[in-house]
Write an enzyme that holds these catalytic residues in place. Structure first.
Site, mmCIF file in Angstrom:
data_model
loop_
_atom_site.group_PDB
_atom_site.id
_atom_site.type_symbol
_atom_site.label_atom_id
_atom_site.label_comp_id
_atom_site.label_asym_id
_atom_site.label_seq_id
_atom_site.Cartn_x
_atom_site.Cartn_y
_atom_site.Cartn_z
ATOM 1 N N GLU A 168 109.212 110.612 60.190
ATOM 2 C CA GLU A 168 108.150 109.861 60.879
ATOM 3 C C GLU A 168 108.523 109.585 62.340
ATOM 4 O OE1 GLU A 168 105.096 109.386 60.263
ATOM 5 O OE2 GLU A 168 105.160 110.201 58.245
ATOM 6 N N CYS A 213 84.113 123.930 57.953
ATOM 7 C CA CYS A 213 83.145 123.178 57.147
ATOM 8 C C CYS A 213 82.623 124.004 55.967
ATOM 9 C CB CYS A 213 81.976 122.721 58.013
ATOM 10 S SG CYS A 213 82.500 121.671 59.375
ATOM 11 N N CYS A 254 79.444 114.496 54.355
ATOM 12 C CA CYS A 254 79.876 114.408 55.760
ATOM 13 C C CYS A 254 78.664 114.340 56.693
ATOM 14 C CB CYS A 254 80.735 115.626 56.094
ATOM 15 S SG CYS A 254 81.237 115.650 57.816
HETATM 16 S S1 SF4 Z 1 84.827 116.637 56.777
HETATM 17 FE FE1 SF4 Z 1 82.911 117.278 57.743
HETATM 18 S S2 SF4 Z 1 83.528 118.022 59.752
HETATM 19 FE FE2 SF4 Z 1 85.386 117.937 58.508
HETATM 20 S S3 SF4 Z 1 85.542 120.001 57.668
HETATM 21 FE FE3 SF4 Z 1 84.426 118.755 56.169
HETATM 22 S S4 SF4 Z 1 82.287 119.117 56.665
HETATM 23 FE FE4 SF4 Z 1 83.453 119.791 58.419
#
Ligand code: SF4
Length: 353
Positions: free
Chosen positions: A47, A207, A216
């Site tokens: 860390e 994504c 998300c």
């Molecule tokens: S959390 Fe949202 S922005 Fe991040 S990879 Fe998944 S879909 Fe994409």
């Protein structure tokens, strides 16, 4: 389908835990040593190393470090200059000083056991809220959620925050408390960290393969490449200026000296250089060069990036006689790359020689 806040949290936690089991990064400090948890000393060292340094760089240096000092007692018995010499190339030398100071305190006050509670950790040099929680969660499976850059980025995107992270720190902290695991803290924390490093990356997050995309907001609104947005102060870095002087003697040695015990690169060896200034016109020749101005030749310049500013240094060279500089240290030219000189000083030498 719109899930309730609680259901969304439960689903995301379980998705991240499942993803982590199959995709976790193989990092040397994570090797399990007891009850499938890592060695707390390894987490403590890693860390400190990971503050401001990438995982890729730390991986190699961590193994070297543990080979030299396998236990806290081995580390705590060493001098500051030994640790600083090792730290060359990692930068941010105050971390090395604090790591050593903290290890000496742990040896004395905690019988060489890395503390497993927040109050004892937070008062150690170099340990802030994030590091204390990372040690507690990863090494001891305590129910906490340390917010590193990877985890912050995931939360910003999941919840679609459109303000710079610096402005929403407290909201992120409150939010992250809902993601604390009672039983699987160690895995969930590292799961989020790895997910941010492999899938929800700073640029071009993946994504399509993301197992939490249905929850998300950034993905739903196509904001994933624009948030988190950077604050203006992040984008504009200050610039400082200096001049450095390579004095080279008849034995193929370079003159070096020790920096002051305060400020940047405190107590490290350095190539003589002028005090770093923001206004280039205010550069003042260092004492050592006052009578040698006619002898020095310009060799080029380098720009080196520190966390809060860039340093532009013009590099000068002069052949000198060793006996004119009796009170100074000298370093063999062939040794400088392996020496404990800070990286910026090594780069300065490379410009001139
Ligand atoms: S959390 Fe949202 S922005 Fe991040 S990879 Fe998944 S879909 Fe994409």
């Amino acid at each position: 389908m719109n899930l309730s806040k609680k259901s969304k949290e439960i689903l995301i936690k379980s998705d991240i835990l499942n993803w982590y089991k199959k995709n976790k990064r193989d990092l040397p400090w994570r090797k399990a040593s007891r009850k499938s948890l890592p060695n707390p000393y390894h987490i403590f060292v890693s860390e400190f190393m990971l503050q401001q340094t990438t995982v890729g760089t730390v991986k190699k240096r961590f193994n070297e470090f543990i080979k030299k000092w396998p236990s806290l007692d081995d580390l705590a018995s060493k001098s500051e200059s030994t640790i600083l010499n090792f730290w060359s190339g990692l930068g941010y030398y105050s971390r090395a000083r604090n790591l050593l100071k903290a290890s000496k305190i742990i040896k004395k006050k905690h019988a060489s056991k890395i503390p497993d509670n927040y109050n004892d950790l937070i008062i150690l040099p170099g340990i802030g809220e994030y590091t204390a929680k990372a040690i507690l969660g990863i090494a001891y499976n305590k129910s906490v959620m340390p917010l590193d850059a990877n985890i912050e980025r995931i939360f910003v995107r999941l919840y679609g925050f459109k303000s710079p992270i610096l402005k929403i720190k407290s909201e992120l902290k409150i939010l992250s408390n809902s993601y604390i695991s009672k039983k699987f803290s160690n895995q969930l924390i590292q799961g989020f960290m790895d997910f941010g490093s492999i899938i929800c990356t700073p640029r071009n997050p993946n994504c399509i393969d993301c197992i939490i995309k249905n929850n998300c907001i950034a993905f739903k609104k196509n904001l994933q490449k624009t948030i988190p947005i950077k604050s203006k102060s992040n984008q504009l870095k200050k610039k400082k200026y200096s001049r450095a002087y390579i004095f080279y003697n008849e034995n193929n040695e370079i003159l070096v000296r020790r920096r002051s015990s305060k400020g940047m690169l405190a107590s490290m060896l350095e190539i003589p250089n002028d005090r770093w200034v923001i206004d280039k016109n205010k550069l003042v020749y260092d004492k050592i060069v006052q009578n040698l101005k006619k002898k020095i030749q310009y060799k080029g310049s380098i720009e080196y990036s520190f966390s809060h500013f860039d340093l532009e240094t013009e590099v000068f060279f002069a052949n000198v006689k060793k006996n004119h500089f009796l009170k100074y240290k000298w370093m063999k030219k062939n040794n400088f790359k392996k020496s404990g000189l800070p990286t910026v000083m090594k780069k300065i030498i490379e410009v001139a020689i």
